[in-house]
Enzyme design. Structure first.
Site, PDB file in Angstrom:
ATOM      1  N   ASP A 145       0.692  -1.334   0.096  1.00 15.58           N
ATOM      2  CA  ASP A 145      -0.050  -0.052  -0.003  1.00 15.58           C
ATOM      3  C   ASP A 145       0.971   1.320  -0.129  1.00 15.58           C
ATOM      4  OD1 ASP A 145      -3.217   0.128   0.730  1.00 15.58           O
ATOM      5  OD2 ASP A 145      -1.966   2.131   0.972  1.00 15.58           O
ATOM      6  N   ASP A 173       3.562   2.499  -4.657  1.00 20.43           N
ATOM      7  CA  ASP A 173       2.496   3.173  -5.262  1.00 20.43           C
ATOM      8  C   ASP A 173       2.365   2.406  -6.728  1.00 20.43           C
ATOM      9  OD1 ASP A 173       1.298   4.668  -7.147  1.00 20.43           O
ATOM     10  OD2 ASP A 173       2.432   6.464  -6.994  1.00 20.43           O
ATOM     11  N   VAL A 174       1.453   1.727  -6.878  1.00 26.10           N
ATOM     12  CA  VAL A 174       1.347   0.627  -7.970  1.00 26.10           C
ATOM     13  C   VAL A 174       1.095   1.494  -9.245  1.00 26.10           C
ATOM     14  CG1 VAL A 174      -0.219  -1.098  -6.686  1.00 26.10           C
ATOM     15  CG2 VAL A 174      -1.383   0.666  -7.615  1.00 26.10           C
ATOM     16  N   TYR A 208     -13.855   6.835 -14.028  1.00 21.96           N
ATOM     17  CA  TYR A 208     -13.857   5.636 -12.849  1.00 21.96           C
ATOM     18  C   TYR A 208     -14.516   4.440 -13.652  1.00 21.96           C
ATOM     19  CZ  TYR A 208     -14.324   2.844  -8.659  1.00 21.96           C
ATOM     20  OH  TYR A 208     -14.548   1.591  -7.855  1.00 21.96           O
ATOM     21  N   LYS A 261     -12.685   0.878 -14.535  1.00 20.55           N
ATOM     22  CA  LYS A 261     -13.156  -0.553 -14.171  1.00 20.55           C
ATOM     23  C   LYS A 261     -13.528  -1.486 -15.359  1.00 20.55           C
ATOM     24  CE  LYS A 261     -11.904   0.137 -10.063  1.00 20.55           C
ATOM     25  NZ  LYS A 261     -11.074  -0.510  -9.489  1.00 20.55           N
ATOM     26  N   THR A 283     -16.865   1.259   2.636  1.00 21.30           N
ATOM     27  CA  THR A 283     -15.390   1.415   3.204  1.00 21.30           C
ATOM     28  C   THR A 283     -15.197   2.826   2.914  1.00 21.30           C
ATOM     29  OG1 THR A 283     -14.569   1.758   0.540  1.00 21.30           O
ATOM     30  CG2 THR A 283     -14.850  -0.738   1.604  1.00 21.30           C
TER      31      THR A 283
HETATM   32  N1  NAD Z   1     -15.759   0.384  -2.004  1.00 21.90           N
HETATM   33  C1  NAD Z   1     -16.518   0.085  -3.075  1.00 21.90           C
HETATM   34  O1  NAD Z   1     -17.984   0.305  -2.889  1.00 21.90           O
HETATM   35  C2  NAD Z   1     -16.152  -0.485  -4.445  1.00 21.90           C
HETATM   36  C3  NAD Z   1     -17.067  -1.008  -5.099  1.00 21.90           C
HETATM   37  C4  NAD Z   1     -16.367  -1.572  -6.368  1.00 21.90           C
HETATM   38  C5  NAD Z   1     -14.974  -1.534  -6.532  1.00 21.90           C
HETATM   39  N2  NAD Z   1     -14.095  -1.181  -5.564  1.00 21.90           N
HETATM   40  C6  NAD Z   1     -12.700  -1.257  -5.674  1.00 21.90           C
HETATM   41  O2  NAD Z   1     -12.095  -1.737  -4.775  1.00 21.90           O
HETATM   42  C7  NAD Z   1     -10.837  -1.559  -4.553  1.00 21.90           C
HETATM   43  C8  NAD Z   1     -10.569  -1.171  -2.983  1.00 21.90           C
HETATM   44  O3  NAD Z   1     -11.431  -0.183  -2.851  1.00 21.90           O
HETATM   45  P1  NAD Z   1     -11.862   0.216  -1.254  1.00 21.90           P
HETATM   46  O4  NAD Z   1     -13.473   0.537  -1.303  1.00 21.90           O
HETATM   47  O5  NAD Z   1     -11.410  -0.879  -0.236  1.00 21.90           O
HETATM   48  O6  NAD Z   1     -11.070   1.460  -1.160  1.00 21.90           O
HETATM   49  P2  NAD Z   1     -10.212   2.223   0.144  1.00 21.90           P
HETATM   50  O7  NAD Z   1     -10.205   3.448  -0.167  1.00 21.90           O
HETATM   51  O8  NAD Z   1     -10.781   1.739   1.512  1.00 21.90           O
HETATM   52  O9  NAD Z   1      -8.911   1.277   0.114  1.00 21.90           O
HETATM   53  C9  NAD Z   1      -7.867   1.480  -1.071  1.00 21.90           C
HETATM   54  C10 NAD Z   1      -6.502   1.537  -0.510  1.00 21.90           C
HETATM   55  O10 NAD Z   1      -5.693   1.489  -1.770  1.00 21.90           O
HETATM   56  C11 NAD Z   1      -4.623   2.334  -1.452  1.00 21.90           C
HETATM   57  N3  NAD Z   1      -4.030   3.235  -2.695  1.00 21.90           N
HETATM   58  C12 NAD Z   1      -4.555   4.127  -3.323  1.00 21.90           C
HETATM   59  N4  NAD Z   1      -3.833   4.420  -4.129  1.00 21.90           N
HETATM   60  C13 NAD Z   1      -2.811   3.758  -4.345  1.00 21.90           C
HETATM   61  C14 NAD Z   1      -1.537   3.535  -4.991  1.00 21.90           C
HETATM   62  N5  NAD Z   1      -1.340   4.325  -6.010  1.00 21.90           N
HETATM   63  N6  NAD Z   1      -0.510   2.683  -4.688  1.00 21.90           N
HETATM   64  C15 NAD Z   1      -0.996   1.721  -3.756  1.00 21.90           C
HETATM   65  N7  NAD Z   1      -2.113   1.808  -2.916  1.00 21.90           N
HETATM   66  C16 NAD Z   1      -2.782   2.776  -3.191  1.00 21.90           C
HETATM   67  C17 NAD Z   1      -5.079   3.146  -0.436  1.00 21.90           C
HETATM   68  O11 NAD Z   1      -3.879   3.568   0.485  1.00 21.90           O
HETATM   69  C18 NAD Z   1      -6.144   2.236   0.437  1.00 21.90           C
HETATM   70  O12 NAD Z   1      -5.448   1.631   1.635  1.00 21.90           O
HETATM   71  C19 NAD Z   1     -10.878  -0.287  -5.574  1.00 21.90           C
HETATM   72  O13 NAD Z   1      -9.911  -0.835  -6.778  1.00 21.90           O
HETATM   73  C20 NAD Z   1     -11.866   0.105  -5.889  1.00 21.90           C
HETATM   74  O14 NAD Z   1     -12.046   0.771  -7.088  1.00 21.90           O
HETATM   75  C21 NAD Z   1     -14.710  -0.499  -4.491  1.00 21.90           C
END
Ligand code: NAD
Length: 255
Positions: free
Chosen positions: A37, A61-62, A159, A163, A194
């Site tokens: 992360d 940083d991915v 976004y 996706k 989240t």
């Molecule tokens: N929460 C939702 O409703 C939802 C729905 C569909 C898809 N998603 C996807 O699920 C994944 C996780 O989402 P979440 O809701 O757990 O979000 P979150 O914000 O709780 O967690 C995301 C994590 O990614 C890390 N991150 C952000 N940019 C980064 C980078 N450049 N390099 C490394 N780490 C990085 C952040 O520090 C954080 O810890 C994401 O890809 C999001 O698009 C989420």
């Protein structure tokens, strides 16, 4: 549920939300987890919630090729294998930037940022994951798409584009891995409670109520519910499943 004992698992975005729940769930099943992360402090909080063998944290940083390269160098050096990779790190928008904007009012920098993290990131990670997994002739990769990988939403074009791109990456790489023991799948969650969703619609109020009402099941999902599906896709219980998009959405897309 079968054990993941002896498996090395990478989880990006492991400091929060779905990544945190996935790291915890993989460790509960016996996997040795590498957490990655940007946020080391919150990743250490995740580690404190985990059981089993001591996990390893790698700051990465991915969207940075240099960071991703050094992360996989460390994994190769430390473990010499990678069995499971969950490419979960993602963003809804730029910090301080708008989460929803009609395209006519959108900034190029917002588009570039979202695509860099949500598409370039998993692409860079999968390139390294496939080098390791095709060489060892086994592995399971799970990518994070969304219901917005299968449908649009006004104000969310970058976004939703990111996706949708994950689905294309997943299917293409699944075809590359199919005859060498590597499975590649995507999950498509609806709205999950989240910090990412809190930032989009607030922790309470009308916007959150509207988002909840859009899910026929009558609530948002939990990170743990998504993590259980991811763990299944990474396990030997899903050995014929590859190239798929698993929808986890309380019937959002069924309407
Ligand atoms: N929460 C939702 O409703 C939802 C729905 C569909 C898809 N998603 C996807 O699920 C994944 C996780 O989402 P979440 O809701 O757990 O979000 P979150 O914000 O709780 O967690 C995301 C994590 O990614 C890390 N991150 C952000 N940019 C980064 C980078 N450049 N390099 C490394 N780490 C990085 C952040 O520090 C954080 O810890 C994401 O890809 C999001 O698009 C989420």
């Amino acid at each position: 549920m079968t054990s993941l004992q002896g498996k090395i698992a990478l989880v990006t975005g492991a400091a929060s939300g779905i990544g945190r729940a996935t790291a915890i769930a993989l460790a509960q099943r016996g996997a040795r987890v590498v957490l990655s992360d940007l946020d080391e402090r919150k990743a250490q909080e995740t580690i404190a919630m985990m059981v089993g063998e001591p996990p390893l944290f790698i700051r990465c940083d991915v969207s940075s090729e240099a960071d991703v390269t050094q992360m996989f160098d460390q994994i190769r050096e430390r473990f010499g294998q990678l069995d499971i990779a969950c490419n979960i790190a993602g963003v809804g928008g730029r910090k301080g930037g708008p989460m929803f904007a009609p395209i006519a009012e959108a900034e190029t920098a917002d588009f570039d940022f979202i695509l860099a993290v949500n598409v370039r990131g998993p692409w860079l990670c999968m390139r390294e994951e496939m080098k390791m997994m095709t060489a060892q002739k086994s592995g399971a990769i799970v990518n994070l798409s969304s219901v917005l990988g299968k449908a649009g939403m006004a104000g969310s074009a970058p976004y939703a584009a990111s996706k949708h791109a994950i689905i294309g990456l997943t299917k293409s790489v699944a075809l590359e891995g199919a005859d060498c023991g590597v499975r590649v799948n995507a999950v498509c969650p609806g709205a999950i409670a989240t910090p990412l969703v809190d930032a989009l619609v607030g922790e309470e109020g009308e916007a959150r109520k509207g988002l909840t009402a859009a899910h026929p099941i009558g609530r948002l999902g939990t990170a743990e519910e998504v993590a259980q599906a991811i763990v299944w896709l990474c396990s030997d219980e899903s050995t014929f499943v590859t190239g798929s998009e698993l929808v986890i959405d309380g019937a959002y897309l069924a309407q």
